[in-house]
Design a protein around this motif. Structure first.
Motif, mmCIF file in Angstrom:
data_model
loop_
_atom_site.group_PDB
_atom_site.id
_atom_site.type_symbol
_atom_site.label_atom_id
_atom_site.label_comp_id
_atom_site.label_asym_id
_atom_site.label_seq_id
_atom_site.Cartn_x
_atom_site.Cartn_y
_atom_site.Cartn_z
ATOM 1 N N ILE A 53 0.837 -1.198 0.000
ATOM 2 C CA ILE A 53 0.000 0.000 0.000
ATOM 3 C C ILE A 53 0.877 1.254 0.000
ATOM 4 N N GLN A 54 1.882 1.251 0.884
ATOM 5 C CA GLN A 54 2.749 2.426 0.977
ATOM 6 C C GLN A 54 3.634 2.579 -0.255
ATOM 7 N N ALA A 56 2.691 1.726 -3.219
ATOM 8 C CA ALA A 56 1.772 2.273 -4.219
ATOM 9 C C ALA A 56 1.641 3.780 -4.033
ATOM 10 N N LYS A 57 1.550 4.187 -2.772
ATOM 11 C CA LYS A 57 1.451 5.620 -2.443
ATOM 12 C C LYS A 57 2.742 6.327 -2.907
ATOM 13 N N ALA A 60 2.684 6.604 -6.644
ATOM 14 C CA ALA A 60 1.595 7.505 -7.059
ATOM 15 C C ALA A 60 2.022 8.961 -6.860
#
Lengths: 120, 298
Positions: A53-54, A56-57, A60
Motif C-alpha cells: 500500500i505504501q 503504491a502511495k 503515485a
C-alpha cells in the motif's frame, strides 16, 4: 508519460526487483524524454505490514501512470488501481531492458493481483 | 480493567515454544483449584488455536460475536486530502487517486483517522473477527475465544475473553505460545506467569525469548518443566543460572500422553498426577497470591 520500474539499484543498468511492495527502490522514468530518477523504498522494504500500500502511495506521489515489476500482491493492486496506475508484471533483466520492452508494448498488463499477500 | 482483575488472583500460563504443555497445565491447575474449593475461572486466550474446551467440554456455552471498529469513508465528503493516511501507522487507510481507500484487515481500530479527517468523512463500522464462548464445566467458570479463519487481528478478541466478569478468586489464563502481541495481551495484568518449558534445545531457545519478554513486561514469573526426563538438566540449569524459580517439574510419562490423546485431564486419569498438580498448584497459588498482595516484586 512516466513509469516506475522496481529496481534493486539506482541506475537503469540495475536488475529489476521482482517484488513490488518490498522493492528496494523504483526507477521513475519519463519514456518520452528518457530521463530517469531513482526513488528509494527502504522504509517499505522493512515495513511489518502494508508495504504494498505504501509503495503504491510512493509511486503515485511521483506521478507515474504505470508500473513495471515482477509480481504484485492484492493490497498493492487495489491501491495502484485506485490511483489509476496500470500494472505490468513478469519483468526480468535490467531496468533499461524493461523500458525498451514497455515502449515496444511487450510487457504484460494484469487486471488482478498475480500473487497472494504475505499478510492475510 | 486493572481493577476488575485485582480482586482475582490471576496466573498466566505461557511459553515461548508451542506444544510445551500450556493447556495441559492450565486445565489441570484450574480443575485442581476448583476441587480444592476455590472459585476458579479459566480463560483460554489462545484464540488462534483454542483447545482447553477439548478437555472441559462446550455444551451449553453462550457465544457472542466479537467485532472491531473499522473506518467507513463517505466518498461524497472525502476530498482526498490524505490526513487519514498520515494518521494511520498501519496503512489501513490511504488516500490515492483523490479518495481514501481502506484496508480493514490491517486496521487496529484506534479511531485516529476519524479524528484526523477535517471533512468528517469517516465514520466507524464493524468487522467481525471471531467469537467468544462462556460456560461452566466441572466447577470451573470457563471462557475461550475463537478467531475467524484467515484473521490476523487477535488482541481485540483476547481482550474480550479477558474482560468476562467473574467473582472468581483465581483466574488461570492459557496464553498463546510465542512472544508477540497476542501473548503480551494475554499475560498483561496477571499477578504471576508460569512459563511452561520442555528440556530440549528448542524448548530452551524459546524459553530464553519468553523470559526476555516477561522481564520487559515486568511480571514475576517462574518455570514449570514439562516432560522432564530424569537427569536432563537443560531447563533447570538455565533457570538456576538466571535466578528463575522452578515451580515444579512434570515427568515424561507415556500414560500422560495417552490420557491427553483421549482428551482426559491428567488429574482424572492418573492419581500420581493428581498429587503432583495439587503440590504444583499449592506452590503456585502461594507465590501468585503473595505477588498479588505486592509482597514480592521482581
Amino acid at each position: 508519460m512516466k513509469i516506475a520500474i522496481t529496481s534493486k539499484g539506482n541506475t537503469v543498468d540495475s536488475p529489476v526487483d521482482p517484488r513490488f511492495g518490498r522493492a528496494a527502490g523504483f526507477m521513475v522514468c519519463d519514456i518520452d524524454t528518457g530521463e530517469c530518477a531513482y526513488k528509494d523504498n527502504a522504509q517499505n522494504l522493512s515495513a511489518s505490514q502494508g508495504a504494498g500500500i505504501q509503495s503504491a502511495k510512493n509511486v503515485a506521489d511521483s506521478g507515474v501512470s504505470a508500473i513495471v515489476t515482477g509480481h504484485c500482491g492484492p493490497k498493492a493492486f487495489s491501491a495502484l488501481k485506485a490511483a489509476g496506475i496500470k500494472i505490468y508484471t513478469g519483468a526480468e533483466g535490467t531496468v533499461a531492458e524493461n523500458i525498451e520492452k514497455f515502449k515496444a508494448g511487450s510487457v504484460k498488463e494484469i487486471d488482478n493481483a498475480d500473487v497472494e499477500g504475505h499478510w492475510s | 480493567m486493572k481493577e476488575e482483575i485485582r480482586q482475582t488472583t490471576t496466573i498466566a500460563v505461557a511459553s515461548g515454544k508451542g506444544g510445551t504443555g500450556k493447556t495441559t497445565v492450565a486445565v489441570n491447575l484450574a480443575l485442581t483449584f476448583s476441587r480444592a474449593g476455590k472459585k476458579t475461572l479459566l480463560l483460554d486466550c489462545d484464540v488462534e488455536a483454542p483447545n482447553a474446551h477439548i478437555f472441559l467440554g462446550t455444551e451449553g456455552m453462550e457465544s457472542s460475536r466479537v467485532t472491531v471498529r473499522v473506518p467507513v469513508v463517505d466518498e461524497s465528503k472525502c476530498d482526498g486530502c490524505g490526513a487519514c493516511g498520515k494518521a494511520c501507522r498501519f496503512s489501513a487507510i490511504v488516500s490515492l487517486g483523490g479518495k481514501a481507500l481502506t484496508f480493514p484487515s490491517l486496521c487496529h481500530a484506534c479511531g485516529g483517522c476519524v479524528i484526523a479527517c477535517p471533512n468528517k468523512a469517516i465514520s466507524e463500522g464493524e468487522r467481525e473477527i471471531g467469537a467468544a464462548f462462556r460456560g461452566m464445566f466441572h466447577g470451573v467458570d470457563f471462557a475461550y475465544g475463537k478467531l475467524r479463519i484467515g484473521e490476523a487481528m487477535s488482541p481485540p478478541l483476547i481482550r474480550v475473553v479477558k474482560k468476562f466478569k467473574s467473582d472468581a478468586e483465581l483466574a488461570i489464563v492459557d496464553s498463546p505460545p510465542g512472544t508477540s502481541c497476542p501473548v503480551v495481551q494475554s499475560v498483561r495484568g496477571s499477578d504471576y506467569v508460569a512459563l511452561v518449558t520442555e528440556p530440549t534445545p528448542f524448548g530452551l531457545h524459546d524459553l530464553k525469548l519468553a523470559v526476555e519478554m516477561i522481564r520487559e513486561i515486568g511480571i514475576p514469573f517462574g518455570c514449570i518443566v514439562n516432560r522432564a526426563e530424569a537427569g536432563d538438566r537443560l531447563a533447570h540449569d538455565f533457570c538456576l543460572e538466571n535466578d528463575i524459580p522452578v515451580i515444579g517439574a512434570i515427568p515424561d510419562d507415556r500414560r500422560a500422553a495417552e490420557a491427553y490423546s483421549r482428551g482426559i485431564p491428567l488429574i482424572d486419569a492418573l492419581p500420581d498426577f493428581k498429587l503432583l498438580f495439587e503440590e504444583l498448584g499449592g506452590k503456585l497459588i502461594e507465590t501468585a497470591e503473595a505477588c498479588a498482595r505486592k509482597e514480592v516484586r521482581r
